[in-house]
Every structure is written in structure tokens, then in C-alpha cells.
Design a protein around this motif. Structure first.
Motif, mmCIF file in Angstrom:
data_model
loop_
_atom_site.group_PDB
_atom_site.id
_atom_site.type_symbol
_atom_site.label_atom_id
_atom_site.label_comp_id
_atom_site.label_asym_id
_atom_site.label_seq_id
_atom_site.Cartn_x
_atom_site.Cartn_y
_atom_site.Cartn_z
ATOM 1 N N THR A 130 11.487 -14.672 -42.003
ATOM 2 C CA THR A 130 10.076 -14.942 -42.251
ATOM 3 C C THR A 130 9.228 -13.957 -41.457
ATOM 4 O O THR A 130 9.398 -13.825 -40.247
ATOM 5 N N ILE A 131 8.327 -13.288 -42.147
ATOM 6 C CA ILE A 131 7.400 -12.379 -41.489
ATOM 7 C C ILE A 131 6.062 -13.094 -41.322
ATOM 8 O O ILE A 131 5.625 -13.846 -42.206
ATOM 9 N N SER A 132 5.424 -12.867 -40.182
ATOM 10 C CA SER A 132 4.116 -13.463 -39.921
ATOM 11 C C SER A 132 3.342 -12.538 -38.998
ATOM 12 O O SER A 132 3.904 -11.590 -38.453
ATOM 13 N N ARG A 133 2.069 -12.822 -38.819
ATOM 14 C CA ARG A 133 1.259 -11.977 -37.953
ATOM 15 C C ARG A 133 0.169 -12.787 -37.271
ATOM 16 O O ARG A 133 -0.279 -13.825 -37.784
ATOM 17 N N GLU A 134 -0.223 -12.289 -36.113
ATOM 18 C CA GLU A 134 -1.347 -12.853 -35.369
ATOM 19 C C GLU A 134 -2.319 -11.710 -35.112
ATOM 20 O O GLU A 134 -2.150 -10.923 -34.179
ATOM 21 N N ASN A 135 -3.333 -11.612 -35.932
ATOM 22 C CA ASN A 135 -4.260 -10.489 -35.792
ATOM 23 C C ASN A 135 -4.990 -10.466 -34.447
ATOM 24 O O ASN A 135 -5.167 -9.381 -33.879
ATOM 25 N N PRO A 136 -5.384 -11.621 -33.890
ATOM 26 C CA PRO A 136 -6.036 -11.546 -32.575
ATOM 27 C C PRO A 136 -5.127 -10.974 -31.491
ATOM 28 O O PRO A 136 -5.621 -10.448 -30.488
ATOM 29 N N PRO A 158 -2.189 1.440 -43.869
ATOM 30 C CA PRO A 158 -3.519 1.019 -44.327
ATOM 31 C C PRO A 158 -3.609 0.877 -45.841
ATOM 32 O O PRO A 158 -4.614 0.368 -46.355
ATOM 33 N N GLN A 159 -2.582 1.363 -46.560
ATOM 34 C CA GLN A 159 -2.592 1.311 -48.019
ATOM 35 C C GLN A 159 -2.093 -0.015 -48.580
ATOM 36 O O GLN A 159 -1.976 -0.154 -49.799
ATOM 37 N N GLY A 160 -1.753 -0.942 -47.704
ATOM 38 C CA GLY A 160 -1.301 -2.226 -48.196
ATOM 39 C C GLY A 160 0.213 -2.344 -48.236
ATOM 40 O O GLY A 160 0.947 -1.453 -47.791
ATOM 41 N N PHE A 166 -5.748 -2.956 -36.373
ATOM 42 C CA PHE A 166 -4.539 -3.680 -36.746
ATOM 43 C C PHE A 166 -4.795 -4.640 -37.886
ATOM 44 O O PHE A 166 -4.006 -4.729 -38.821
ATOM 45 N N SER A 167 -5.897 -5.352 -37.826
ATOM 46 C CA SER A 167 -6.139 -6.398 -38.816
ATOM 47 C C SER A 167 -6.388 -5.834 -40.210
ATOM 48 O O SER A 167 -6.378 -6.581 -41.183
ATOM 49 N N SER A 168 -6.587 -4.538 -40.332
ATOM 50 C CA SER A 168 -6.807 -3.943 -41.650
ATOM 51 C C SER A 168 -5.550 -3.315 -42.228
ATOM 52 O O SER A 168 -5.570 -2.790 -43.347
ATOM 53 N N TYR A 169 -4.439 -3.360 -41.479
ATOM 54 C CA TYR A 169 -3.193 -2.744 -41.910
ATOM 55 C C TYR A 169 -2.228 -3.795 -42.457
ATOM 56 O O TYR A 169 -2.062 -4.862 -41.861
ATOM 57 N N ALA A 170 -1.566 -3.453 -43.541
ATOM 58 C CA ALA A 170 -0.391 -4.218 -43.925
ATOM 59 C C ALA A 170 0.724 -3.843 -42.955
ATOM 60 O O ALA A 170 0.769 -2.721 -42.453
ATOM 61 N N ILE A 223 3.896 -7.833 -45.031
ATOM 62 C CA ILE A 223 2.849 -8.843 -45.053
ATOM 63 C C ILE A 223 1.502 -8.149 -45.183
ATOM 64 O O ILE A 223 1.297 -7.082 -44.607
ATOM 65 N N THR A 224 0.602 -8.747 -45.958
ATOM 66 C CA THR A 224 -0.716 -8.159 -46.139
ATOM 67 C C THR A 224 -1.541 -8.254 -44.859
ATOM 68 O O THR A 224 -1.180 -8.985 -43.935
ATOM 69 N N TRP A 225 -2.671 -7.560 -44.832
ATOM 70 C CA TRP A 225 -3.489 -7.539 -43.624
ATOM 71 C C TRP A 225 -3.968 -8.937 -43.251
ATOM 72 O O TRP A 225 -4.100 -9.272 -42.074
ATOM 73 N N SER A 226 -4.188 -9.783 -44.243
ATOM 74 C CA SER A 226 -4.687 -11.130 -43.976
ATOM 75 C C SER A 226 -3.576 -12.126 -43.709
ATOM 76 O O SER A 226 -3.828 -13.236 -43.240
ATOM 77 N N GLY A 227 -2.352 -11.743 -44.037
ATOM 78 C CA GLY A 227 -1.239 -12.674 -43.906
ATOM 79 C C GLY A 227 -1.080 -13.605 -45.082
ATOM 80 O O GLY A 227 -0.218 -14.481 -45.069
#
Length: 123
Positions: A69-75, A100-102, A29-33, A51-55
Motif C-alpha cells: 500500500t502506497i500512501s503520503r503525508e503532504n504536511p 510533476p507530470q503525474g 512536494f504536494s504538487s508531485y505524484a 500515488i497522485t499528488w492529492s493521494g
């Protein structure tokens, strides 16, 4: 294979807020946009936000800028879409997307999709 499950949709009134969640399976998950699309009745599916993989970077459709607003919690393997000041024209099925392509891949719609969650905004 990535599985996406959306939740948080519902019926709200104009001006209300709603937060959608998209939970994913898999350890990548953390590597996917990630992103959100929507499809209103009788219309084509349209891009909403990504949103990018890093946020660290986000992208929005003009129609939702300043309201969503888009956000993410990779954990937690989860991406969110906070929707404020909702309008009747925001009524649609909202889909989560992963690529995975961003961000460009998300916007192009070439990755994985969830089943969607209905958002209905009454006037």
C-alpha cells in the motif's frame, strides 16, 4: 530540484511486513505524484506503486496488488510503502520517485529518483 531520501529497508523473513519511507526536500512536494520502483540483482528496475499528488488515486504493479500500500503525508513531505506478506521475490533495492507530470510520469520514470534502500526477504 527535488531530493528524495528513502529509509526503512532491512532483512526480514517471508510473511513479514516492512514500511518504507521517502522524505523529500523542497516546497513543491504536494504538487508531485510519487512512486516506488525496485531493482533486483540482475534485473531491470520495475515499477511498484504510484500515488497522485492529492493521494486520491493509486496504481500498483500486479505482483504487489493486495500486499503493498502506497500512501503520503503532504504536511510531512513523506511518502510510504507498506509491504505486507513479503516474499523472497520481493528482495530488491527500492527506489522512491517523484514527478510533476503525474502518475503517468512516475510510471515512465522521467522524474526524480532517490538513492534506494535495500529490502531482503529470506525464505
Amino acid at each position: 530540484q527535488v531530493q528524495l531520501v528513502e529509509s526503512g529497508g532491512g532483512l526480514v523473513q517471508a510473511g513479514d511486513s516492512l514500511r518504507l519511507s521517502c522524505s523529500t526536500s523542497g516546497r513543491t512536494f504536494s504538487s508531485y505524484a510519487m512512486g516506488w520502483f525496485r531493482q533486483a540483482p540482475g534485473k531491470e528496475r520495475e515499477f511498484v506503486a504510484a500515488i497522485t499528488w492529492s493521494g486520491s488515486s493509486t496504481k500498483y504493479a500486479d505482483s504487489v496488488k493486495g500486499r503493498f500500500t502506497i500512501s503520503r503525508e503532504n504536511p510531512r513531505n513523506t511518502v510510504y510503502l507498506q509491504m505486507n506478506s513479503l516474499k523472497p521475490e520481493d528482495t530488491a533495492v527500492y527506489y522512491c520517485a517523484a514527478d510533476p507530470q503525474g502518475v503517468d510520469g512516475v510510471v515512465a520514470g522521467t522524474g526524480y529518483w532517490g538513492q534506494g534502500t535495500q529490502v531482503t526477504v529470506s525464505s
